[in-house]
Design an enzyme around this catalytic site. Structure first.
Site, PDB file in Angstrom:
ATOM      1  CB  ALA A  42      -5.348  10.291   7.755  1.00 30.22           C
TER       2      ALA A  42
ATOM      3  N   GLY B 272       0.822  -1.209   0.000  1.00 28.23           N
ATOM      4  CA  GLY B 272       0.000   0.000   0.000  1.00 28.23           C
ATOM      5  C   GLY B 272       0.854   1.256   0.000  1.00 28.23           C
TER       6      GLY B 272
ATOM      7  CB  VAL C 192      -0.811  -7.575  -2.760  1.00 28.42           C
ATOM      8  CG1 VAL C 192      -0.644  -8.830  -1.912  1.00 28.42           C
ATOM      9  CG2 VAL C 192       0.478  -6.781  -2.804  1.00 28.42           C
TER      10      VAL C 192
ATOM     11  CD  GLU D 253     -14.991  17.023   4.037  1.00 36.38           C
ATOM     12  OE1 GLU D 253     -14.289  17.488   4.936  1.00 36.38           O
ATOM     13  OE2 GLU D 253     -14.693  15.982   3.424  1.00 36.38           O
TER      14      GLU D 253
HETATM   15  C1  LIG Z   1     -13.323  10.479   0.641  1.00 36.90           C
HETATM   16  C2  LIG Z   1     -12.579  10.259   1.912  1.00 36.90           C
HETATM   17  C3  LIG Z   1     -12.394  11.306   2.798  1.00 36.90           C
HETATM   18  C4  LIG Z   1     -11.694  11.114   3.983  1.00 36.90           C
HETATM   19  N1  LIG Z   1     -11.511  12.170   4.826  1.00 36.90           N
HETATM   20  C5  LIG Z   1     -10.763  12.014   5.923  1.00 36.90           C
HETATM   21  C6  LIG Z   1     -10.469  13.113   6.779  1.00 36.90           C
HETATM   22  O1  LIG Z   1     -10.929  14.235   6.539  1.00 36.90           O
HETATM   23  N2  LIG Z   1      -9.678  12.902   7.867  1.00 36.90           N
HETATM   24  C7  LIG Z   1      -9.149  11.674   8.140  1.00 36.90           C
HETATM   25  O2  LIG Z   1      -8.412  11.530   9.112  1.00 36.90           O
HETATM   26  N3  LIG Z   1      -9.426  10.612   7.375  1.00 36.90           N
HETATM   27  C8  LIG Z   1     -10.206  10.746   6.279  1.00 36.90           C
HETATM   28  N4  LIG Z   1     -10.468   9.667   5.475  1.00 36.90           N
HETATM   29  C9  LIG Z   1      -9.974   8.358   5.880  1.00 36.90           C
HETATM   30  C10 LIG Z   1      -8.501   8.186   5.558  1.00 36.90           C
HETATM   31  O3  LIG Z   1      -8.234   8.588   4.243  1.00 36.90           O
HETATM   32  C11 LIG Z   1      -8.135   6.731   5.784  1.00 36.90           C
HETATM   33  O4  LIG Z   1      -8.393   6.403   7.121  1.00 36.90           O
HETATM   34  C12 LIG Z   1      -6.667   6.469   5.474  1.00 36.90           C
HETATM   35  O5  LIG Z   1      -6.414   6.713   4.114  1.00 36.90           O
HETATM   36  C13 LIG Z   1      -6.292   5.035   5.812  1.00 36.90           C
HETATM   37  O6  LIG Z   1      -4.964   4.802   5.474  1.00 36.90           O
HETATM   38  P1  LIG Z   1      -4.513   3.358   5.003  1.00 36.90           P
HETATM   39  O7  LIG Z   1      -3.058   3.442   4.755  1.00 36.90           O
HETATM   40  O8  LIG Z   1      -5.046   2.337   5.924  1.00 36.90           O
HETATM   41  O9  LIG Z   1      -5.299   3.118   3.633  1.00 36.90           O
HETATM   42  P2  LIG Z   1      -5.242   3.974   2.289  1.00 36.90           P
HETATM   43  O10 LIG Z   1      -4.757   5.347   2.520  1.00 36.90           O
HETATM   44  O11 LIG Z   1      -6.585   3.774   1.669  1.00 36.90           O
HETATM   45  O12 LIG Z   1      -4.153   3.226   1.430  1.00 36.90           O
HETATM   46  C14 LIG Z   1      -4.332   1.936   0.943  1.00 36.90           C
HETATM   47  C15 LIG Z   1      -3.274   1.691  -0.092  1.00 36.90           C
HETATM   48  O13 LIG Z   1      -3.232   0.321  -0.418  1.00 36.90           O
HETATM   49  C16 LIG Z   1      -3.275   0.152  -1.822  1.00 36.90           C
HETATM   50  N5  LIG Z   1      -3.881  -1.148  -2.043  1.00 36.90           N
HETATM   51  C17 LIG Z   1      -5.110  -1.567  -1.714  1.00 36.90           C
HETATM   52  N6  LIG Z   1      -5.265  -2.871  -2.014  1.00 36.90           N
HETATM   53  C18 LIG Z   1      -4.099  -3.282  -2.541  1.00 36.90           C
HETATM   54  C19 LIG Z   1      -3.626  -4.505  -3.052  1.00 36.90           C
HETATM   55  N7  LIG Z   1      -4.378  -5.602  -3.070  1.00 36.90           N
HETATM   56  N8  LIG Z   1      -2.378  -4.563  -3.546  1.00 36.90           N
HETATM   57  C20 LIG Z   1      -1.580  -3.475  -3.542  1.00 36.90           C
HETATM   58  N9  LIG Z   1      -1.966  -2.278  -3.065  1.00 36.90           N
HETATM   59  C21 LIG Z   1      -3.209  -2.184  -2.563  1.00 36.90           C
HETATM   60  C22 LIG Z   1      -4.080   1.343  -2.309  1.00 36.90           C
HETATM   61  O14 LIG Z   1      -3.842   1.585  -3.672  1.00 36.90           O
HETATM   62  C23 LIG Z   1      -3.511   2.421  -1.400  1.00 36.90           C
HETATM   63  O15 LIG Z   1      -2.275   2.868  -1.891  1.00 36.90           O
HETATM   64  C24 LIG Z   1     -11.180   9.835   4.283  1.00 36.90           C
HETATM   65  C25 LIG Z   1     -11.373   8.781   3.408  1.00 36.90           C
HETATM   66  C26 LIG Z   1     -12.061   8.985   2.222  1.00 36.90           C
HETATM   67  C27 LIG Z   1     -12.257   7.845   1.267  1.00 36.90           C
END
Ligand SMILES: Cc1cc2nc3c(=O)[nH]c(=O)nc-3n(C[C@H](O)[C@H](O)[C@H](O)COP(=O)(O)OP(=O)(O)OC[C@H]3O[C@@H](n4cnc5c(N)ncnc54)[C@H](O)[C@@H]3O)c2cc1C
Length: 499
Positions: free
Chosen positions: A340, A27, A95, A191
Site C-alpha cells: 500500500a 482506480g 477502463v 492471516e
Molecule cells: C488480501 C490482500 C492483503 C494485503 N495486505 C497488505 C498489507 O497488509 N500491507 C500492505 O502494505 N499491502 C497489502 N496488500 C497490498 C496492497 O493492498 C496493494 O499494494 C495496494 O492496494 C496497491 O494499490 P493500488 O492503488 O496500486 O491498487 P489497488 O488498491 O488494488 O486499486 C486498484 C483500483 O483500480 C480499480 N481498477 C482496476 N482495474 C480497473 C479498470 N480497468 N478500470 C477502472 N478501475 C479499475 C480497482 O477497482 C481499484 O479501485 C494486500 C493486498 C491484498 C490483495
C-alpha cells in the site's frame, strides 16, 4: 473483462471552468484515492474513474471473509470520501482503453461507454490474482482481491461447516468438508490460515452438534521453502511455529499442480505427488498487474515483466509521455514491493509533480520510496513486524498492527465500528459478520456462464428489446441451473454432464 455492448458513447464534459487542467485518475484504491486527495488544493479538475463505487482497504479483506468485519467497514463509498473535494468528480466504469495520442480514456459500465479527455493521467489500476496460467483453478479456489471474493469466501467457509454438520447427521464421512487449504504463505495466506484455525478452534466450537469443529484441518501450502519469504528466515520460522501452535499444518516446498471441486494435488521437489481432499480452497499466491499495463506498454514500448507490471521512468512517467504517471501495484521500478505505501507515496508524488508543473515549480526529482516497514498478523494477539533492521514479534507487534490499521482505515465511523468488532472477536470469541447468502457463494459462477456477464442482464441504454428480454431470461435460467448444488454436493457442473 466483459465485452462492451454497442451503445451510445458519452463524452465526459467535466465541470470546472473552461481551460482548467484536466487530471484523470484511474482506480479508487490506495493510489487512486491518495492521488486524488493530494490534488484537492491544486488548480485542476480531477475525474476519478473506477470500476467499483468504493475505496477498498485490501489488507483487511481476510477479516471480511472470516466474519470479523463487515464489507462496509473496509470499503467506504469513494463518492462520500470525496464529497467535500470540490475539484473532484467520480465516474463509475471499467477502463477498457487508453489512447495516449488522443489523450482519452474509454470506460464502460453495463453497456454504457464514456470517453474522458485528460491533460494529465494517473493510472492506479492495481493488480489481480494470478493462477500462473491455470485460470481454471479460480472456480474452485477463489482468490482474495475484492469484496466479491471476500464475501464468496465467507459463504464457502461457513457453508463448509454447515454441509459437514448435515453430512455428519447422515453418518457420512465429512473430512473433505472440514479440510481448508490456503495456497500461498505470504502475509495474506498466513492471516487467512490463522483466522480459519481460530474460527474452527474457538469461535464455532460450541455451535454445532454433530461435528467437532476443533477437528477441522487447516493446511497452508507454498512452493517456497519458508513462510513469509520477504520477512526473512527468522521471522518466517517464528511465524511457522506460531501457526503450528494454532493447529495449522504448514506444507512447504510443494507446488500445487491441480485444483478441482473436491481437492487439490501438490508436487514436491523430490517428485512426490500428494492430494488433499478439501472442498474449501483459497488462493493467496501470485499477482498479475492490471491489463491496462499491457495497453500502455504497446503504445510506448515500455517493458512489461512476467507479472504484467510496466517499467516506468524514475519519475513514474511513461517513456515519451511525461503527462502519464503509473503508480502502485502496476509498476516495475527498482524492485519496489506491491504494498500500500508504494501506491500511496507514488500517487502523492505524481499529484505533487502535476501541481508543481502547473505552478512552474521545479520537479521533485526521481521518486524515492520511504519504507515504513511490513507486518503480518498470525492470530489474535500474535503478529510479526519488520521495521528497518528491527524485528518484532508477538503481542507488541500485534498492537502495532492494530494501531497502523486503525490509522489507515478510511472514515471515523468505520474506525469506531471496526474497533467494536475487534473487541467482539479478539476479547470475546464471536464473529459479528457471519451472514452469507446463496447468491454471494454461487452468483459469480452464474454470471461467468452468461455470454457477456452482467451486460447480458440489462437493456441497452434508452431501448427496450423484447427479444433480448427473452434471451436474458433463458441465459439466467441456464446460469442458475448450472451453478445450483447437485444432490451429491457438486457445484458448477454443466446440466448435461451431471451424473
Ligand atoms: C488480501 C490482500 C492483503 C494485503 N495486505 C497488505 C498489507 O497488509 N500491507 C500492505 O502494505 N499491502 C497489502 N496488500 C497490498 C496492497 O493492498 C496493494 O499494494 C495496494 O492496494 C496497491 O494499490 P493500488 O492503488 O496500486 O491498487 P489497488 O488498491 O488494488 O486499486 C486498484 C483500483 O483500480 C480499480 N481498477 C482496476 N482495474 C480497473 C479498470 N480497468 N478500470 C477502472 N478501475 C479499475 C480497482 O477497482 C481499484 O479501485 C494486500 C493486498 C491484498 C490483495
Amino acid at each position: 473483462m466483459t465485452t462492451p455492448a454497442t451503445s451510445p458513447t458519452t463524452r465526459s464534459k467535466g465541470r470546472g471552468a473552461p481551460g482548467k487542467h484536466r487530471v484523470v485518475v484511474i482506480g479508487s484504491g490506495f493510489g487512486g484515492l491518495f492521488g486524488t486527495k493530494q490534488l484537492r488544493k491544486a488548480d485542476v479538475e480531477v475525474t476519478m474513474i473506477a470500476k467499483t463505487t468504493h475505496h477498498l482497504f485490501q489488507p483487511l479483506l481476510y477479516q471480511v471473509a472470516t466474519g470479523i468485519l463487515s464489507e462496509g467497514e473496509i470499503a467506504p463509498p469513494t463518492r462520500e470520501i470525496l464529497s467535500r473535494q470540490a475539484n473532484a468528480q467520480v465516474l463509475l466504469g471499467e477502463v477498457t482503453a487508453i489512447d495516449l495520442e488522443a489523450q482519452t480514456v474509454t470506460s464502460h459500465v453495463l453497456g454504457r461507454e464514456t470517453v474522458t479527455s485528460y491533460d494529465s493521467l494517473i493510472v492506479a489500476a492495481g493488480a489481480g490474482q494470478s493462477y500462473f496460467g491455470n485460470d481454471h483453478f479460480a472456480e474452485f479456489a477463489p482468490g482474495m482481491k475484492n469484496i466479491d471474493d471476500a464475501l464468496e469466501l465467507r459463504g464457502r467457509i461457513f457453508g463448509a461447516f454447515e454441509m459437514a454438520e448435515l453430512g455428519a447427521n447422515r453418518g457420512e464421512n465429512v473430512d473433505h468438508l472440514l479440510t481448508f487449504v490456503v495456497v500461498g504463505a505470504g502475509p495474506t495466506g498466513v492471516e487467512m490460515a490463522g483466522q480459519i484455525a481460530e474460527l474452527a478452534h474457538r469461535t464455532l466450537r460450541r455451535d454445532f452438534r454433530s461435528i467437532n469443529t476443533r477437528t477441522a484441518r487447516v493446511v497452508l501450502v507454498d512452493a517456497a521453502p519458508q513462510v513469509l519469504p520477504p520477512f526473512g528466515a527468522k521471522l518466517g520460522a517464528t511465524t511457522k511455529k506460531e501457526l503450528e501452535k494454532l493447529g495449522v499444518e504448514v506444507v512447504l516446498g510443494a507446488m500445487v499442480t491441480d485444483v478441482d471441486e473436491r481437492g487439490l494435488t501438490m508436487k514436491f521437489k523430490d517428485g512426490r505427488v500428494e492430494r488433499i481432499e478439501s472442498v474449501t480452497k483459497i488462493w493467496a499466491a501470485g499477482v498479475q498487474a492490471s491489463p491496462l499495463g499491457a495497453t500502455l506498454a504497446e503504445q510506448t514500448g515500455a517493458p512489461l515483466d512476467r507479472a504484467g507490471r510496466i517499467g516506468v521512468n524514475p519519475d513514474l512517467t511513461l517513456p515519451g509521455h511525461p503527462e502519464v504517471f503509473v503508480v502502485g501495484d502496476m509498476i516495475a521500478l527498482d524492485n519496489l514491493p506491491g504494498v500500500a505505501q508504494v501506491a500511496i507515496q507514488g500517487a502523492k508524488y505524481a499529484a505533487k509533480e502535476i501541481d508543481h508543473r502547473l505552478k512552474g515549480k521545479p520537479s521533485q526529482g526521481p521518486f524515492k520510496y520511504f519504507d515504513k516497514g511490513s507486518m503480518a498478523t498470525i492470530s489474535r494477539f500474535r503478529a510479526v513486524a519488520m521495521i528497518g533492521k528491527i524485528r518484532i514479534t508477538g503481542f507488541t507487534a500485534w498492537l502495532m498492527w492494530l494501531a497502523v490499521h486503525l490509522v489507515y482505515i478510511t472514515g471515523f465511523k468505520n474506525r469506531v465500528t471496526a474497533v467494536l468488532h475487534w473487541l467482539v472477536s479478539f476479547l470475546g470469541r464471536g464473529r459479528s459478520e457471519r451472514t452469507a447468502t446463496e447468491q454471494q457463494i454461487f452468483g459469480r459462477s452464474a454470471l461467468a456462464r452468461l455470454e457477456r456477464g452482467a451486460v447480458d442482464l440489462v437493456s441497452a441504454p434508452g431501448e427496450y428489446d423484447a427479444k433480448a428480454e427473452e434471451r436474458r431470461a433463458e441465459l439466467e435460467a441456464i446460469a442458475a441451473e448450472e451453478t445450483r448444488l447437485t444432490d451429491s454436493g457438486q457445484r458448477g457442473v454443466k446440466v448435461a454432464d451431471r451424473v
